[in-house]
Design an enzyme around this catalytic site. Structure first.
Site, PDB file in Angstrom:
ATOM      1  N   GLU A  65       3.149  -0.389   4.970  1.00 21.31           N
ATOM      2  CA  GLU A  65       2.997  -1.296   6.100  1.00 21.31           C
ATOM      3  C   GLU A  65       2.252  -2.577   5.769  1.00 21.31           C
ATOM      4  O   GLU A  65       2.211  -3.500   6.579  1.00 21.31           O
ATOM      5  CB  GLU A  65       2.288  -0.590   7.270  1.00 21.31           C
ATOM      6  CG  GLU A  65       0.803  -0.325   7.082  1.00 21.31           C
ATOM      7  CD  GLU A  65       0.510   0.981   6.355  1.00 21.31           C
ATOM      8  OE1 GLU A  65      -0.648   1.420   6.412  1.00 21.31           O
ATOM      9  OE2 GLU A  65       1.437   1.544   5.742  1.00 21.31           O
ATOM     10  N   CYS A 123       1.878   3.559   2.019  1.00 23.47           N
ATOM     11  CA  CYS A 123       2.832   3.847   3.103  1.00 23.47           C
ATOM     12  C   CYS A 123       3.670   2.656   3.510  1.00 23.47           C
ATOM     13  O   CYS A 123       4.515   2.751   4.417  1.00 23.47           O
ATOM     14  CB  CYS A 123       2.075   4.403   4.297  1.00 23.47           C
ATOM     15  SG  CYS A 123       1.431   6.080   4.009  1.00 23.47           S
ATOM     16  N   ASN A 165       0.849  -1.194   0.000  1.00 24.36           N
ATOM     17  CA  ASN A 165       0.000   0.000   0.000  1.00 24.36           C
ATOM     18  C   ASN A 165       0.887   1.247   0.000  1.00 24.36           C
ATOM     19  O   ASN A 165       2.107   1.143   0.148  1.00 24.36           O
ATOM     20  CB  ASN A 165      -0.940  -0.041   1.211  1.00 24.36           C
ATOM     21  CG  ASN A 165      -0.190   0.168   2.512  1.00 24.36           C
ATOM     22  OD1 ASN A 165       0.910  -0.355   2.700  1.00 24.36           O
ATOM     23  ND2 ASN A 165      -0.775   0.920   3.424  1.00 24.36           N
TER      24      ASN A 165
END
Length: 619
Positions: A310, A308, A306
């Site tokens: 994580e 960001c 995704n």
């Protein structure tokens, strides 16, 4: 009976009003009631009881569900409750490319950020025999995605976020690495390089590194390169030496790949790191570590995340996120007997797993393939936020062994509670459909679980393929009266934050850190003794905190290692080397620079938007 409205800061009230408030709601208690009722609707028995329990979980910011859940659950809007998706494989033909673009647009329209692996697209300069056309390469198509994102999300208080990844052995890797040196291009993308263990070994040994691309199986000789001649053969070599077997993106087994050209591994690595040093991108994904640790390694190969970072996800996988606010579980803050209530934290983790599992059943999905993937694996990502503030409330310095030990104890308590809760849900509602118990328990992550939990999974199955992720949680942490976000240190005791308004303009807020607020409300002057600002922390402290927690997290951790502008390049580069050695799944080091400016500032002058800034985060 509901508690008084807990929004105690101007910025938290602003965030709630512009991002999460539904029409007619007069306070966040009403928002929590709406969300709790909507998520409890998935319960066949006693939905009213579960509504009450979910409200108690949300009350006083104990649990912060992902922003899409807060904004969309229980409303009439046709939106998804998932923050982000990794999109389907992009097949290497024009129709498929624009089908993938359409799918991304439909997903972003409903509020989801998107991630893509562009490695399947032919390198620039390759000629297709059937049409005579010359490929323009994956980066050229990324510009089309970037324009789509800018067009669709040109107004409002939330910007679109996208992630693009490319293999470190793709012939266009250098173009990808340097793509954002121009500050005007690809502003809606975060970029990450898929770095393999073989590449890191080649860097260490200063070996050559072949850049390759799969041969077309239907027409092995039907394509040639206009821009890149095949490698010149040396004495004793044959044309077959140009073909290497590689497991490529989207393939289940190694396939023959043509060597397009060869570079020095160390020079390519330096180029990646120089771009990160100068422009804050690309980030690095250690894909072999990601896949070794994957609980579904027997059936999927992960190559994208995704926006960001994580949640590494398979094609059409989704992020179902929520964070437990560690600061809310500190008993007797600032006192000599201050402690983290691990029992209450574990109880909340168990309930949060049920909450997030229900999200899978009540959410809308932009695409049928996303719904199918979510329901087959039932991935969730329960994490933590407010770590740095919790440490201050407990009197612990962020860069200390005691702080890291406390963080690990908290994450282990959450991990064990979450896995037990998922086993209990499997007994009650059924295991996730794709579960192969033997393969699941043989995965790198599951081998570290306590024996009792492994035995329970073997006996009863488990409801969710993945349970844990540490997200940046920037926007929802501001909502919770500016607790420190994720596992990041406190940026500063006081900071000016620019927040995007619904009209597309910015408003600057003077923001006081949550622990400082608590200290001052107790009539004490100055700052809490344990408070340390990010600029005062050695970059290695960031890395060591991430490394301490990663063994307890089955997805990944979003973490930005902030370094000073005058940090020597050699020290900057060594952080990435150590990240690989420490077994991290990814690494992002941010140095303020002329292209992206600073993420946050003590004053609002000269602040620019960074790729993971507040309005770009998939809140």
């Amino acid at each position: 009976m509901t508690s008084p409205d807990p929004l105690s800061t101007e910025i938290s009230r602003h965030i709630w009003a512009t991002r999460y408030r539904a029409p007619g709601e007069t306070g966040i208690n009403a928002s929590w009631q709406r969300v709790a009722r909507a998520i409890a609707a998935a319960e066949r028995q006693e939905p009213a009881r579960w509504t009450e329990r979910f409200f108690g979980l949300l009350d006083q910011f104990r649990f912060l569900p992902g922003g899409r859940i807060l904004a969309g659950a229980g409303t009439e809007h046709r939106v998804t409750l998932f923050n982000c998706f990794v999109m389907g494989e992009i097949a290497d033909d024009l129709v498929s490319i624009f089908d993938a673009l359409k799918e991304g647009a439909l997903t972003m329209q409903q509020g989801g950020g998107v991630g893509y692996d562009f490695s399947t697209l032919r390198p620039a300069g390759m000629v297709a025999a059937a049409t005579g056309s010359i490929a323009s390469g994956p980066v050229s198509f990324m510009h089309i995605w970037d324009a789509m994102c800018a067009t669709m999300l040109s107004t409002g208080a939330r910007r679109g976020a996208m992630m693009a990844t490319l293999r470190c052995d793709h012939p266009d890797i250098e173009t990808f690495v340097d793509a954002k040196r121009d500050p005007a291009v690809l502003r809606h993308f975060n970029l990450s390089v898929q770095v393999s263990d073989d590449f890191m070994a080649a860097v260490a040994a200063d070996r050559d590194w072949p850049l390759v691309f799969p041969l077309r199986q239907d027409r092995p000789e039907g394509e040639r390169l206009a821009a890149y001649p095949l490698r010149v053969l040396h004495e004793g070599e044959t044309a077959e030496d140009d073909v290497i077997q590689r497991r490529w993106s989207g393939t289940a087994a190694p396939v023959p790949c043509r060597t397009i050209r060869t570079v020095k591994a160390r020079e390519l690595w330096q180029r990646i790191l120089r771009a990160a040093y100068d422009t804050a991108e690309p980030g690095v994904l250690f894909v072999d570590t990601i896949n070794r640790e994957n609980t579904l390694a027997d059936r999927e190969t992960l190559a994208a995340t995704n926006p960001c970072g994580e949640i590494p996800l398979p094609p059409y996988g989704a992020c179902d996120l929520g964070s437990l606010n560690l600061a809310a579980f500190v008993a007797s803050p600032f006192a000599g007997d201050a402690r983290l209530d691990l029992a209450a934290l574990a109880d909340s983790a168990q309930l949060a797993v049920r909450f997030l599992d229900n999200v899978i059943d009540v959410s809308r999905y932009p695409l049928p393939a996303q719904a199918e993937q979510a329901r087959r694996t039932r991935r969730i990502g329960l994490g933590i936020t407010g770590l740095a503030d919790a440490l201050v409330l407990l009197g612990l310095h962020y860069d200390s062994e005691a702080a890291r030990a406390l963080a690990v104890h908290a994450m282990q308590a959450i991990r064990d509670a979450a896995y037990r809760a998922s086993v209990d849900l499997a007994r009650e509602k059924g295991a996730f459909p794709d579960l192969d118990r033997e393969a699941f328990l043989a995965s790198g992550f599951c081998l570290r679980l306590p024996g009792a939990i492994r035995d329970a999974i073997a006996a009863h199955g488990i409801r969710n393929s993945h349970l844990l992720a540490i997200a940046p949680a920037g926007t929802i942490s501001l909502l919770a009266n500016n607790i420190s976000s994720g596992i990041e240190p406190i940026f500063a005791a006081a900071v000016e934050r620019r927040v995007l308004e619904t009209d597309g303009c910015y408003r600057t807020h003077r923001v006081i850190d949550h622990a400082c607020q608590q200290w001052q409300q107790r009539g004490r002057a100055g700052m809490p003794p344990a408070l340390v600002e990010a600029r005062q922390i050695d970059p290695l402290a960031h890395l060591h905190m991430q490394a301490a927690l990663q063994p307890c997290v089955d997805n990944a951790i979003s973490k930005t290692i902030n370094v000073a502008v005058d940090t020597p390049f050699e020290r900057f580069a060594d952080l990435y080397r150590q990240a690989h050695v420490l077994g991290l799944k990814g690494c992002t080091v941010f140095r303020p620079n002329p292209v992206t400016g600073a993420i946050l500032s003590l004053s609002s002058q000269d602040e620019q938007v960074h790729c993971c800034g507040l309005e770009r985060e998939a809140d």
